[in-house]
Motif scaffolding. Structure first.
Motif, PDB file in Angstrom:
ATOM      1  N   ILE A 181       0.865  -1.192   0.000  1.00 54.77           N
ATOM      2  CA  ILE A 181       0.000   0.000   0.000  1.00 54.77           C
ATOM      3  C   ILE A 181       0.892   1.231   0.000  1.00 54.77           C
ATOM      4  O   ILE A 181       1.680   1.438   0.931  1.00 54.77           O
ATOM      5  CB  ILE A 181      -0.928  -0.007   1.224  1.00 54.77           C
ATOM      6  CG1 ILE A 181      -1.849  -1.231   1.189  1.00 54.77           C
ATOM      7  CG2 ILE A 181      -1.746   1.287   1.287  1.00 54.77           C
ATOM      8  CD1 ILE A 181      -2.621  -1.481   2.477  1.00 54.77           C
ATOM      9  N   CYS A 182       0.780   2.032  -1.041  1.00 56.27           N
ATOM     10  CA  CYS A 182       1.644   3.207  -1.223  1.00 56.27           C
ATOM     11  C   CYS A 182       0.880   4.472  -0.851  1.00 56.27           C
ATOM     12  O   CYS A 182      -0.267   4.663  -1.274  1.00 56.27           O
ATOM     13  CB  CYS A 182       2.111   3.301  -2.670  1.00 56.27           C
ATOM     14  SG  CYS A 182       3.042   1.853  -3.230  1.00 56.27           S
ATOM     15  N   VAL A 183       1.532   5.330  -0.080  1.00 54.07           N
ATOM     16  CA  VAL A 183       0.915   6.590   0.361  1.00 54.07           C
ATOM     17  C   VAL A 183       1.846   7.728  -0.042  1.00 54.07           C
ATOM     18  O   VAL A 183       2.974   7.829   0.454  1.00 54.07           O
ATOM     19  CB  VAL A 183       0.693   6.607   1.883  1.00 54.07           C
ATOM     20  CG1 VAL A 183      -0.033   7.879   2.305  1.00 54.07           C
ATOM     21  CG2 VAL A 183      -0.086   5.368   2.333  1.00 54.07           C
ATOM     22  N   ASN A 184       1.381   8.579  -0.932  1.00 57.90           N
ATOM     23  CA  ASN A 184       2.220   9.648  -1.475  1.00 57.90           C
ATOM     24  C   ASN A 184       1.447  10.965  -1.539  1.00 57.90           C
ATOM     25  O   ASN A 184       0.218  10.982  -1.409  1.00 57.90           O
ATOM     26  CB  ASN A 184       2.724   9.263  -2.867  1.00 57.90           C
ATOM     27  CG  ASN A 184       3.664   8.067  -2.825  1.00 57.90           C
ATOM     28  OD1 ASN A 184       4.741   8.126  -2.249  1.00 57.90           O
ATOM     29  ND2 ASN A 184       3.244   6.960  -3.441  1.00 57.90           N
ATOM     30  N   THR A 185       2.174  12.043  -1.766  1.00 61.85           N
ATOM     31  CA  THR A 185       1.581  13.378  -1.691  1.00 61.85           C
ATOM     32  C   THR A 185       2.005  14.239  -2.877  1.00 61.85           C
ATOM     33  O   THR A 185       3.181  14.287  -3.230  1.00 61.85           O
ATOM     34  CB  THR A 185       2.015  14.087  -0.389  1.00 61.85           C
ATOM     35  OG1 THR A 185       1.703  13.250   0.727  1.00 61.85           O
ATOM     36  CG2 THR A 185       1.305  15.423  -0.228  1.00 61.85           C
ATOM     37  N   ILE A 186       1.027  14.912  -3.465  1.00 62.54           N
ATOM     38  CA  ILE A 186       1.274  15.922  -4.489  1.00 62.54           C
ATOM     39  C   ILE A 186       1.298  17.280  -3.805  1.00 62.54           C
ATOM     40  O   ILE A 186       0.403  17.604  -3.015  1.00 62.54           O
ATOM     41  CB  ILE A 186       0.178  15.898  -5.569  1.00 62.54           C
ATOM     42  CG1 ILE A 186       0.123  14.536  -6.259  1.00 62.54           C
ATOM     43  CG2 ILE A 186       0.406  17.005  -6.602  1.00 62.54           C
ATOM     44  CD1 ILE A 186      -1.092  14.357  -7.159  1.00 62.54           C
ATOM     45  N   ILE A 187       2.332  18.072  -4.075  1.00 57.24           N
ATOM     46  CA  ILE A 187       2.455  19.413  -3.495  1.00 57.24           C
ATOM     47  C   ILE A 187       2.232  20.452  -4.585  1.00 57.24           C
ATOM     48  O   ILE A 187       3.146  20.779  -5.359  1.00 57.24           O
ATOM     49  CB  ILE A 187       3.849  19.623  -2.867  1.00 57.24           C
ATOM     50  CG1 ILE A 187       4.179  18.524  -1.860  1.00 57.24           C
ATOM     51  CG2 ILE A 187       3.949  21.004  -2.217  1.00 57.24           C
ATOM     52  CD1 ILE A 187       3.366  18.568  -0.601  1.00 57.24           C
ATOM     53  N   PRO A 188       1.022  20.999  -4.712  1.00 54.08           N
ATOM     54  CA  PRO A 188       0.800  22.033  -5.727  1.00 54.08           C
ATOM     55  C   PRO A 188       1.419  23.368  -5.305  1.00 54.08           C
ATOM     56  O   PRO A 188       1.512  23.675  -4.110  1.00 54.08           O
ATOM     57  CB  PRO A 188      -0.727  22.159  -5.787  1.00 54.08           C
ATOM     58  CG  PRO A 188      -1.268  21.015  -4.993  1.00 54.08           C
ATOM     59  CD  PRO A 188      -0.209  20.665  -4.001  1.00 54.08           C
ATOM     60  N   GLY A 189       1.811  24.145  -6.285  1.00 53.51           N
ATOM     61  CA  GLY A 189       2.185  25.526  -6.032  1.00 53.51           C
ATOM     62  C   GLY A 189       0.941  26.394  -6.079  1.00 53.51           C
ATOM     63  O   GLY A 189      -0.128  26.009  -5.585  1.00 53.51           O
TER      64      GLY A 189
END
Length: 253
Positions: A181-189
């Motif tokens: 199970i992969c948990v990742n994050t997108i950081i928008p500007g």
């Protein structure tokens, strides 16, 4: 390009009827996923379903209120019921109040924590329990913020929630990596959406933001689609606890 093929995958996108979430839902559907979009406005949900289906994708709308304490748990259950199972949860729903912390009410603070942090925890918890019960890997994708890396005035509650989200993602990734199970994050500007209309109405603030972006333009919702597909697809099966910054170079400088 099979690494980025989402055919046969089922995805829940919160905040999927408007703004950044809507565009990511469209992109995930175009990559082959059956997408369930969640939001509070039925008209916006129906319009997004129509747009996705007109483009040849599959989409289901689920009306949900993530400010309700039981909303996230019910949403996961409803998405599983509607789609048959879940492979991916992308939490893009958001809320913002711009004022100094000294002027912020407790209700305003609580609402921001509820949608950005509490809902993220409960959605992830529900998804992980589903993945583990099915004995299957899964993907959880959060939408974070520049505010988890730097301090920006007048968004203190939001910064606190997104900073907490960063810690939550790291711990969830550590606890669930062995199960695939992969948990990742997108950081928008900085993107011009309904959440930032008030910000960009202030010319001085707009000019300050633009002066900080090396690419010299605001992000468009389409700029997030690649990161959303990557974190949702087999291409990122050995990636967890990671962040992708989609900010035109803001944090690099």
């Amino acid at each position: 390009m099979n690494l980025f093929d989402l055919a046969g995958r089922s995805v829940l996108v919160t905040g999927g009827s408007r703004g950044l979430g809507r565009e990511m839902a469209l992109g995930l559907a175009q990559a082959g996923a059956h997408v369930a979009i969640a939001g509070r406005n039925r008209d916006e949900l129906d319009a997004t379903v129509s747009d996705i289906e007109a483009a040849g994708g599959k989409c289901t709308a689920i009306k949900a209120d993530l400010l309700d304490a039981n909303g996230p748990k019910s949403l996961v259950a409803n998405a599983v019921s509607a789609l048959g199972w879940l492979d991916i949860v992308l939490h893009a729903a958001g809320h913002q109040v711009r004022k100094p912390l000294a002027e912020l009410s407790i209700d305003e603070w609580d609402d921001i924590q509820a949608i950005h942090l509490r809902a993220a925890f409960l959605l992830a918890q529900g998804a992980i329990r589903h993945f583990r019960a099915k004995g299957m890997p899964g993907k959880i994708v959060f939408v974070g913020s520049l505010n988890s890396h730097i301090g920006i005035a007048n968004v203190g509650a939001y910064a606190a929630a997104k900073s907490g989200l960063a810690g939550l993602a790291r711990v969830l990734s550590a606890e669930n990596a062995e199960a695939g199970i992969c948990v990742n994050t997108i950081i928008p500007g900085y993107f011009h959406t309904a959440l930032t209309n008030d910000l960009f109405a202030d010319k001085a603030r707009h000019d300050w933001v633009m002066s900080r972006i090396p690419m010299k333009r605001l992000g468009t919702p389409q700029d997030l689609v690649g990161a959303a597909i990557y974190f949702s697809s087999p291409a990122s099966d050995y990636v967890t606890g990671a962040e992708i910054r989609v900010d035109g170079g803001w944090l690099a400088t």
